[in-house]
Design a protein around this motif. Structure first.
Motif, PDB file in Angstrom:
ATOM      1  N   GLY A  98      16.840  -4.564  25.428  1.00 37.18           N
ATOM      2  CA  GLY A  98      17.715  -5.088  26.486  1.00 37.18           C
ATOM      3  C   GLY A  98      18.885  -5.859  25.913  1.00 37.18           C
ATOM      4  N   LEU A  99      18.631  -6.634  24.871  1.00 40.89           N
ATOM      5  CA  LEU A  99      19.699  -7.391  24.221  1.00 40.89           C
ATOM      6  C   LEU A  99      20.681  -6.451  23.520  1.00 40.89           C
ATOM      7  CD1 LEU A  99      20.825 -10.158  23.547  1.00 40.89           C
ATOM      8  CD2 LEU A  99      19.354 -10.189  21.539  1.00 40.89           C
TER       9      LEU A  99
ATOM     10  N   PHE B 294      21.258  -3.351  24.274  1.00 39.71           N
ATOM     11  CA  PHE B 294      21.999  -2.645  25.316  1.00 39.71           C
ATOM     12  C   PHE B 294      23.162  -3.501  25.805  1.00 39.71           C
ATOM     13  CE2 PHE B 294      22.721  -1.595  29.791  1.00 39.71           C
ATOM     14  CZ  PHE B 294      22.991  -0.232  29.672  1.00 39.71           C
ATOM     15  N   LEU B 295      22.903  -4.781  25.997  1.00 35.80           N
ATOM     16  CA  LEU B 295      23.955  -5.699  26.436  1.00 35.80           C
ATOM     17  C   LEU B 295      25.072  -5.774  25.403  1.00 35.80           C
ATOM     18  CD1 LEU B 295      25.087  -8.018  28.224  1.00 35.80           C
ATOM     19  CD2 LEU B 295      23.657  -9.558  26.895  1.00 35.80           C
TER      20      LEU B 295
ATOM     21  N   GLY C  76      28.312  -4.048  26.705  1.00 38.19           N
ATOM     22  CA  GLY C  76      29.051  -5.133  27.345  1.00 38.19           C
ATOM     23  C   GLY C  76      30.472  -5.235  26.824  1.00 38.19           C
TER      24      GLY C  76
ATOM     25  N   GLU D 130      22.995 -14.965  30.933  1.00 37.14           N
ATOM     26  CA  GLU D 130      23.139 -13.514  30.739  1.00 37.14           C
ATOM     27  C   GLU D 130      22.180 -13.024  29.659  1.00 37.14           C
ATOM     28  OE1 GLU D 130      27.745 -12.448  31.739  1.00 37.14           O
ATOM     29  OE2 GLU D 130      27.368 -13.632  29.921  1.00 37.14           O
ATOM     30  N   LEU D 131      22.075 -13.768  28.592  1.00 36.43           N
ATOM     31  CA  LEU D 131      21.130 -13.387  27.530  1.00 36.43           C
ATOM     32  C   LEU D 131      19.706 -13.362  28.060  1.00 36.43           C
ATOM     33  CD1 LEU D 131      22.505 -15.388  24.475  1.00 36.43           C
ATOM     34  CD2 LEU D 131      22.506 -12.914  24.773  1.00 36.43           C
TER      35      LEU D 131
ATOM     36  N   GLN E 275      18.671 -13.050  31.122  1.00 37.13           N
ATOM     37  CA  GLN E 275      18.496 -11.981  32.106  1.00 37.13           C
ATOM     38  C   GLN E 275      18.209 -10.652  31.413  1.00 37.13           C
ATOM     39  OE1 GLN E 275      21.899 -11.329  34.592  1.00 37.13           O
ATOM     40  NE2 GLN E 275      20.925  -9.699  35.753  1.00 37.13           N
ATOM     41  N   HIS E 276      18.977 -10.318  30.395  1.00 33.19           N
ATOM     42  CA  HIS E 276      18.769  -9.041  29.715  1.00 33.19           C
ATOM     43  C   HIS E 276      17.478  -9.034  28.907  1.00 33.19           C
ATOM     44  CE1 HIS E 276      22.883  -8.304  30.949  1.00 33.19           C
ATOM     45  NE2 HIS E 276      22.637  -7.030  30.728  1.00 33.19           N
TER      46      HIS E 276
ATOM     47  N   ILE F 261      14.722  -8.541  31.587  1.00 33.92           N
ATOM     48  CA  ILE F 261      14.696  -7.175  32.109  1.00 33.92           C
ATOM     49  C   ILE F 261      14.085  -6.226  31.074  1.00 33.92           C
ATOM     50  CG2 ILE F 261      16.144  -5.204  32.779  1.00 33.92           C
ATOM     51  CD1 ILE F 261      18.018  -7.284  34.133  1.00 33.92           C
ATOM     52  N   GLY F 262      14.527  -6.354  29.834  1.00 28.40           N
ATOM     53  CA  GLY F 262      13.968  -5.507  28.777  1.00 28.40           C
ATOM     54  C   GLY F 262      12.494  -5.773  28.570  1.00 28.40           C
TER      55      GLY F 262
END
Length: 65
Positions: free
Chosen positions: A21-22, A24-25, A29, A40-41, A43-44, A47-48
């Motif tokens: 997830g990180l 991907f961001l 991004g 934001e960190l 959150q990702h 989610i991951g």
């Protein structure tokens, strides 16, 4: 429990999912690392991590589809 083989696999997949997830961001991004907010960190990462948890604990992962 956390120390069973399934628990260890779950924790591993959560960590892999959080890192994915990180990544991907960072790769998709438009912001650089220094412009990201802690929210934001987080959150990702969450989610991951959730996807990693879901992959190992979904009904289909346990052959109950």
């Amino acid at each position: 429990g956390f120390f069973t083989p399934h628990g260890k696999k779950t924790m591993l997949y959560i960590v892999i999912g959080a890192v994915a997830g990180l990544l991907f961001l960072l790769f998709t991004g438009e912001k650089s690392v220094s412009e990201l907010t802690p929210g934001e960190l987080a959150q990702h990462l969450l989610i991951g991590g959730f996807f990693g948890f879901f992959i190992t604990n979904s009904p289909c992962a346990r052959n109950k589809c």
